[in-house]
Scaffold this motif. Sequence first.
Motif, mmCIF file in Angstrom:
data_model
loop_
_atom_site.group_PDB
_atom_site.id
_atom_site.type_symbol
_atom_site.label_atom_id
_atom_site.label_comp_id
_atom_site.label_asym_id
_atom_site.label_seq_id
_atom_site.Cartn_x
_atom_site.Cartn_y
_atom_site.Cartn_z
ATOM 1 N N VAL A 106 -78.895 78.972 42.031
ATOM 2 C CA VAL A 106 -77.710 79.261 42.307
ATOM 3 C C VAL A 106 -76.935 80.268 41.308
ATOM 4 C CG1 VAL A 106 -76.938 77.044 43.560
ATOM 5 C CG2 VAL A 106 -77.196 77.510 40.847
ATOM 6 N N PRO A 107 -76.673 81.189 41.773
ATOM 7 C CA PRO A 107 -76.655 82.858 40.700
ATOM 8 C C PRO A 107 -75.218 82.710 40.137
ATOM 9 C CG PRO A 107 -75.690 82.900 43.714
ATOM 10 C CD PRO A 107 -75.872 81.390 43.325
ATOM 11 N N CYS A 108 -75.803 82.558 38.555
ATOM 12 C CA CYS A 108 -74.890 82.010 37.518
ATOM 13 C C CYS A 108 -73.429 82.323 37.878
ATOM 14 C CB CYS A 108 -75.045 82.952 36.294
ATOM 15 S SG CYS A 108 -75.502 84.530 36.240
ATOM 16 N N GLY A 109 -72.478 82.215 36.853
ATOM 17 C CA GLY A 109 -70.770 82.185 37.125
ATOM 18 C C GLY A 109 -70.120 80.933 38.204
ATOM 19 N N ILE A 110 -71.202 80.404 39.125
ATOM 20 C CA ILE A 110 -70.783 79.350 40.104
ATOM 21 C C ILE A 110 -69.937 77.898 39.545
ATOM 22 C CG2 ILE A 110 -71.792 80.464 42.226
ATOM 23 C CD1 ILE A 110 -73.347 78.095 42.425
ATOM 24 N N THR A 111 -69.126 77.401 40.071
ATOM 25 C CA THR A 111 -68.525 76.065 39.494
ATOM 26 C C THR A 111 -69.502 74.847 39.536
ATOM 27 O OG1 THR A 111 -67.156 75.355 40.854
ATOM 28 C CG2 THR A 111 -66.081 77.863 39.715
ATOM 29 N N ASN A 112 -69.240 74.452 38.467
ATOM 30 C CA ASN A 112 -69.721 72.998 38.348
ATOM 31 C C ASN A 112 -69.052 72.727 39.743
ATOM 32 O OD1 ASN A 112 -70.893 73.237 36.131
ATOM 33 N ND2 ASN A 112 -69.343 71.983 35.050
ATOM 34 N N VAL A 113 -68.612 72.672 40.496
ATOM 35 C CA VAL A 113 -67.761 72.101 41.553
ATOM 36 C C VAL A 113 -69.150 72.523 42.632
ATOM 37 C CG1 VAL A 113 -66.029 71.404 43.516
ATOM 38 C CG2 VAL A 113 -65.525 71.413 41.115
ATOM 39 N N GLU A 119 -76.419 70.394 45.723
ATOM 40 C CA GLU A 119 -76.709 69.520 45.254
ATOM 41 C C GLU A 119 -76.608 68.314 46.744
ATOM 42 O OE1 GLU A 119 -77.172 70.002 40.588
ATOM 43 O OE2 GLU A 119 -76.080 68.525 41.877
ATOM 44 N N GLU A 120 -75.485 67.781 46.464
ATOM 45 C CA GLU A 120 -75.198 67.272 47.553
ATOM 46 C C GLU A 120 -75.226 66.876 49.078
ATOM 47 O OE1 GLU A 120 -71.226 66.386 46.309
ATOM 48 O OE2 GLU A 120 -71.556 65.614 44.791
ATOM 49 N N THR A 121 -75.305 68.459 49.384
ATOM 50 C CA THR A 121 -75.803 68.694 50.119
ATOM 51 C C THR A 121 -77.193 68.217 50.846
ATOM 52 O OG1 THR A 121 -73.746 70.467 50.790
ATOM 53 C CG2 THR A 121 -75.244 71.025 52.544
ATOM 54 N N ILE A 122 -78.017 69.084 49.845
ATOM 55 C CA ILE A 122 -79.361 69.339 50.006
ATOM 56 C C ILE A 122 -79.055 67.269 49.981
ATOM 57 C CG2 ILE A 122 -81.188 69.665 48.969
ATOM 58 C CD1 ILE A 122 -80.071 71.709 50.526
ATOM 59 N N VAL A 123 -78.820 66.426 49.103
ATOM 60 C CA VAL A 123 -79.580 64.976 49.174
ATOM 61 C C VAL A 123 -78.924 64.684 50.182
ATOM 62 C CG1 VAL A 123 -78.552 62.899 47.955
ATOM 63 C CG2 VAL A 123 -78.798 64.728 46.517
ATOM 64 N N HIS A 124 -78.025 64.814 50.648
ATOM 65 C CA HIS A 124 -77.307 64.319 52.044
ATOM 66 C C HIS A 124 -78.680 64.894 53.636
ATOM 67 C CE1 HIS A 124 -72.844 64.548 50.613
ATOM 68 N NE2 HIS A 124 -73.228 63.234 50.683
ATOM 69 N N ARG A 125 -78.995 65.943 52.768
ATOM 70 C CA ARG A 125 -80.232 66.307 54.215
ATOM 71 C C ARG A 125 -81.408 65.523 54.350
ATOM 72 N NH1 ARG A 125 -77.713 68.826 58.517
ATOM 73 N NH2 ARG A 125 -76.091 70.191 57.756
ATOM 74 N N GLY A 126 -81.395 64.634 52.823
ATOM 75 C CA GLY A 126 -82.318 63.643 52.754
ATOM 76 C C GLY A 126 -82.801 63.661 51.615
ATOM 77 N N ALA A 127 -82.452 64.609 50.740
ATOM 78 C CA ALA A 127 -83.290 64.551 50.034
ATOM 79 C C ALA A 127 -83.726 63.488 48.940
ATOM 80 C CB ALA A 127 -83.268 65.953 48.770
ATOM 81 N N LYS A 128 -84.396 62.898 48.394
ATOM 82 C CA LYS A 128 -83.972 61.955 46.981
ATOM 83 C C LYS A 128 -83.199 62.757 45.992
ATOM 84 C CE LYS A 128 -87.654 58.432 47.780
ATOM 85 N NZ LYS A 128 -88.804 57.674 46.880
ATOM 86 N N LYS A 129 -83.282 63.713 45.847
ATOM 87 C CA LYS A 129 -82.513 64.090 44.336
ATOM 88 C C LYS A 129 -82.872 65.942 43.984
ATOM 89 C CE LYS A 129 -82.881 64.511 39.151
ATOM 90 N NZ LYS A 129 -83.380 63.899 38.135
#
Length: 349
Positions: A106-113, A119-129
């Motif tokens: 991800v680009p530097c400077g983006i917020t933790n949110v 991360e949550e989008t990738i997990v919701h697509r089925g990834a374990k982590k």
Amino acid sequence: MFKQFDKLFGIDLGTSNTVIFEKGKGIVLNEPSVVAFDQHTGELLAAGSEAQAMIGRAPAHVDITYPLIHGVIANFDKTSSMLNHFIKKIQGRPSFLRSSQIYITVPCGITNVQKRAIEETIVHRGAKKAIAIEEPIAAALGAGLMLDEPIGHLVLDIGGGTCQVAVLSLGGIVASHTINRGGLSIDRDIMDYVKRQYNMEIGERTAELIKIQIGTAIRSTEERSIEIRGRDLVLGLPRSIRLVSSEIFTVVNEFLDALIEAIRATLELCPPELAGDVMEQGILLCGGGALLEGIDERIRADTGVAVHIAEHPLECTALGTGLMLGVYRSKSKPLMQENSREEQIAVSQ
């Protein structure tokens, strides 16, 4: 106890290119971040090089887009479809996320949110982590820098949608600056120049070809030229013109001035000791923009700091995620080691 995953991927998800590293195999894919969808059915028609070849040549009902803008995912559904297409291409099956751990840049400077959203989008697509890694850190690792010491390193990552300048020390980012311009903005500047100067319209792929063939960051005594074709805006008919490298230097110059200003702004934010380290260590240049002719000479002349181009500027960010795949899963290895670049990559494989 470390979790076991069926697959481990490091993904450099860029505005213009996506590079995928698979543990045990290395770089397995490097494709343009472009998708083509049928607007009537919503079906994915093509992705990567196949979709890029359709730009400017597809019928009206085919929507061809870059699903990332300025390095940030603008459309999660299209991005997910693109990634599934890429993994199906290299593995023969689309369900790559299942039982997988993904390291995504991800680009530097983006917020933790924003990081958590990715991360949550990738997990919701089925990834374990899923773990979001800031691009300058991954690029520095992939280029072979040792980041676990209290020594300042300046990384300049010139991507398709953004340019990121970051001073790194002790494995983290001390100061950074991002401008929402990159290789794609140079292409648009070239398109605007040809339209304004010659009353002729050209496409994105032609503009990129001009940048690659005769683009330069320094004034050169050797003039190069290229013949291009487009549509005359007055007559509406096809015609051709010949451009020379000095014209493109003038177009690129404004972008380079913004880049130099970003470097200065970043150095102003970092402690004097780290600025001194940067003078000694030099600037690491990576990303597709590092391939622009003479860009290292231009930055060196304007800043007075030595510039080093990464060995694999297009792939070093993905290689960095690959190193993290190996290091984070090994109890006995620290984050960075005094190993050669070849030994580090061997750890990840």
